[in-house]
Motif scaffolding. Sequence first.
Motif, PDB file in Angstrom:
ATOM      1  N   LYS A   1       0.826  -1.220   0.000  1.00 45.47           N
ATOM      2  CA  LYS A   1       0.000   0.000   0.000  1.00 45.47           C
ATOM      3  C   LYS A   1       0.853   1.259   0.000  1.00 45.47           C
ATOM      4  CE  LYS A   1      -4.025  -2.078   0.304  1.00 45.47           C
ATOM      5  NZ  LYS A   1      -5.081  -1.908  -0.730  1.00 45.47           N
ATOM      6  N   ALA A   2       1.946   1.236   0.756  1.00 45.54           N
ATOM      7  CA  ALA A   2       2.736   2.459   0.932  1.00 45.54           C
ATOM      8  C   ALA A   2       3.646   2.753  -0.247  1.00 45.54           C
ATOM      9  CB  ALA A   2       3.568   2.367   2.207  1.00 45.54           C
ATOM     10  N   GLN A   3       4.033   1.729  -1.038  1.00 44.56           N
ATOM     11  CA  GLN A   3       4.904   1.898  -2.206  1.00 44.56           C
ATOM     12  C   GLN A   3       6.244   2.531  -1.835  1.00 44.56           C
ATOM     13  OE1 GLN A   3       2.854   3.879  -5.406  1.00 44.56           O
ATOM     14  NE2 GLN A   3       1.160   2.412  -5.426  1.00 44.56           N
ATOM     15  N   VAL A   4       6.808   2.054  -0.738  1.00 48.10           N
ATOM     16  CA  VAL A   4       8.134   2.482  -0.296  1.00 48.10           C
ATOM     17  C   VAL A   4       9.138   1.409  -0.706  1.00 48.10           C
ATOM     18  CG1 VAL A   4       9.596   2.953   1.694  1.00 48.10           C
ATOM     19  CG2 VAL A   4       7.250   3.815   1.631  1.00 48.10           C
ATOM     20  N   PRO A   5      10.212   1.737  -1.417  1.00 44.13           N
ATOM     21  CA  PRO A   5      11.200   0.727  -1.817  1.00 44.13           C
ATOM     22  C   PRO A   5      11.813   0.021  -0.604  1.00 44.13           C
ATOM     23  CG  PRO A   5      11.520   2.744  -3.054  1.00 44.13           C
ATOM     24  CD  PRO A   5      10.526   3.067  -1.975  1.00 44.13           C
ATOM     25  N   ILE A   6      11.825  -1.299  -0.658  1.00 43.96           N
ATOM     26  CA  ILE A   6      12.451  -2.132   0.364  1.00 43.96           C
ATOM     27  C   ILE A   6      13.695  -2.751  -0.252  1.00 43.96           C
ATOM     28  CG2 ILE A   6      12.193  -4.127   1.876  1.00 43.96           C
ATOM     29  CD1 ILE A   6       9.222  -3.600   1.891  1.00 43.96           C
ATOM     30  N   ILE A   7      14.856  -2.464   0.310  1.00 45.72           N
ATOM     31  CA  ILE A   7      16.131  -2.919  -0.251  1.00 45.72           C
ATOM     32  C   ILE A   7      16.775  -3.877   0.743  1.00 45.72           C
ATOM     33  CG2 ILE A   7      18.271  -2.173  -1.331  1.00 45.72           C
ATOM     34  CD1 ILE A   7      17.064   0.682  -1.324  1.00 45.72           C
ATOM     35  N   SER A   8      16.903  -5.143   0.342  1.00 42.61           N
ATOM     36  CA  SER A   8      17.497  -6.153   1.224  1.00 42.61           C
ATOM     37  C   SER A   8      18.777  -6.683   0.606  1.00 42.61           C
ATOM     38  CB  SER A   8      16.519  -7.298   1.466  1.00 42.61           C
ATOM     39  OG  SER A   8      17.109  -8.311   2.252  1.00 42.61           O
ATOM     40  N   PHE A   9      19.795  -6.887   1.431  1.00 47.58           N
ATOM     41  CA  PHE A   9      21.069  -7.435   0.962  1.00 47.58           C
ATOM     42  C   PHE A   9      21.305  -8.852   1.477  1.00 47.58           C
ATOM     43  CE2 PHE A   9      21.673  -4.868   4.756  1.00 47.58           C
ATOM     44  CZ  PHE A   9      22.261  -5.765   5.635  1.00 47.58           C
ATOM     45  N   SER A  10      20.306  -9.445   2.169  1.00 45.59           N
ATOM     46  CA  SER A  10      20.527 -10.784   2.738  1.00 45.59           C
ATOM     47  C   SER A  10      19.294 -11.680   2.696  1.00 45.59           C
ATOM     48  CB  SER A  10      21.004 -10.665   4.189  1.00 45.59           C
ATOM     49  OG  SER A  10      20.051  -9.943   4.954  1.00 45.59           O
ATOM     50  N   ALA A  11      18.122 -11.167   2.279  1.00 54.69           N
ATOM     51  CA  ALA A  11      16.928 -12.009   2.146  1.00 54.69           C
ATOM     52  C   ALA A  11      16.988 -12.709   0.797  1.00 54.69           C
ATOM     53  CB  ALA A  11      15.664 -11.170   2.278  1.00 54.69           C
TER      54      ALA A  11
END
Length: 612
Positions: free
Chosen positions: A27-37
């Motif tokens: 809903k929020a459309q905020v970029p989620i950046i993961s380096f280990s998932a």
Amino acid sequence: MKKEEVQAIIGPQRSAQARFVIELDRKAQVPIISFSATSPSLSPSKNKFFIRIAQDDSAQVKAIADIVKAFSWPEIVLIYEDTEYGNSLIPHLVDALHLIDTRVPYRCVIPPSSNNTEIIKELNKLKENYIRIFLVHLTASLGSKLFVLAKNAEMMSEGYAWMVTEGLSSLLDPLSSKVVDSMQGVLGIRPYLTPSKHLKDFERKWKRNLTSVQAKIKSTTSLNLFGLWAYDTIWVLAMAVEKVGMYSRFFKQNVSGCNADLEASDIFENGTRLRNTIVNTTFEGLSGNFGLVNGQLEPSTFEVFNVIGKTEINIGYWTPQRGFSKDLKDTNEKAYLTSMDKLKPLIWPGYTIHQPPSRLRIGVPVKNSFKEFVKLEWNSSTDDTPKVSGFSIEVFNVVLDVLPFPLSYEFIPYMNKQRQSNGTYDQLLYEIKTKKYDAVTGDTTIIANRSMYVDFTLPYTESGVQMVVEVSVKHDEKKSLWIFLKPLSLNLWLTIGVAFIFTGLVIWVLEHRVNTEFRGPLEQQLGLIFWFSFSTLAFAHREEVVNNWSRFVLVIWIFLVLILTQSYTTSLTSILRVQKLKPAFVDVNEIIKNGYFVGYQNSSFVKELLKE
């Protein structure tokens, strides 16, 4: 996201946490950046605002399968944790191993909350299954406990093989010396880091700064691949923010006024623009040339290493285009290579250079009789490996010679400490089902109940049950007195007698008118009729025949007499010989009635057959 108006999220670090946050972020459309998932189920292509500055775990599956194929391992046990990270990779691994005909007979699933006792219980199950090849897909916290306990259980010794996936191998540097010491001989793969001046400068600064901060904190963290990815994550986000300009705020206010109302989250105005900028950014990072494909790092070269001493020794590389190679600079090989010859020599658990058992374990019976089939010979009293020979072994070796591929094997006698048979043939064959042996060769008979738990080859020699009984050599004198009459039946004897008289009468009629020797008193002529036919048996007749018709009848009669004589002699000889070899009994009911003793080969199925 609601209170602080978060415009980008770095993390979370675990795949299970990332799944929750991704759902929250739709809903929020905020970029989620993961380096280990790294879970394959967390696909950036299906989750637009999820960006992975790491490689998908499934990228290593082909490399792992090629390693298993290179060492010709027929089966392997998967050890993984019961989390999103562990469970999501297993279907990809099983499919890849199935394509190279490698079985996965057992899966060891370890919950993250497992204590030492529970892990030891799982390790004991693995030892009982007689399987010695393991692939470990665990996080560092759980993997470090597993290897320490495996060493205590003597499972890091000769005969075992351990391989770790990217998740654990990328974090070996921060592990304690005790854990690394328990992992001697472990094989692993991890993404290859291209050496660069930028990386060397950073490592030099990192080591210098460690000495200044070590007094202020209780522990420090060494460099590892995930740390480098995290560093590049910060840089790509910073570069994207500068390009986009983060002046926009959230719009669509939460009308409910409740901070916990997830469905009423505000929407970040520039979320799509920031996400697209991150995805399209390229630069030279610490982990190499940074560039995303479909929202995540593109799989590239993997490094194959061997844990020896306090470090990991590089033994080769794997690329999706060329397979294995000892040196990335070697571009002569254009074919796809999966041979272990393209890897450098390595040390296996137990500090041995001998490859763990990819050899088939062939069980052989230990016998004291019928050694023509299987014979075991020991060179000395302390030798545990006997020389195995015999007809069944020769057949086995001939089959191996005609196979279109090499097959490594070892003969394992089914014996106890006293070098005596450890059980019956049924028990020996059942050890295939219990995984102690991969196959059994020897004089094993194919019977129905054994086919319920093993598969047999086509028979290569006749099998069956025959009974050897005592023969009678006594003669019945009363029967022997008239035994000369037995070769011919009564009707045949009568027919022969009539033929004698009839032949003599015909000769007399034909010769009486022209031959004076066939004339005289009536008594003499009657005697001549009977005598002439019998005398021709030994060609002892004195009378000379002069009539051609008499000669013709005589030729036929002599030919008939010759046949009768030979047949009678043969039949009488056969009757006399059969009488001498006559068995004492021929009916099994007579055995039961008289309570006779029946001997059979020890450990054979014949005992149960006789009972039935």
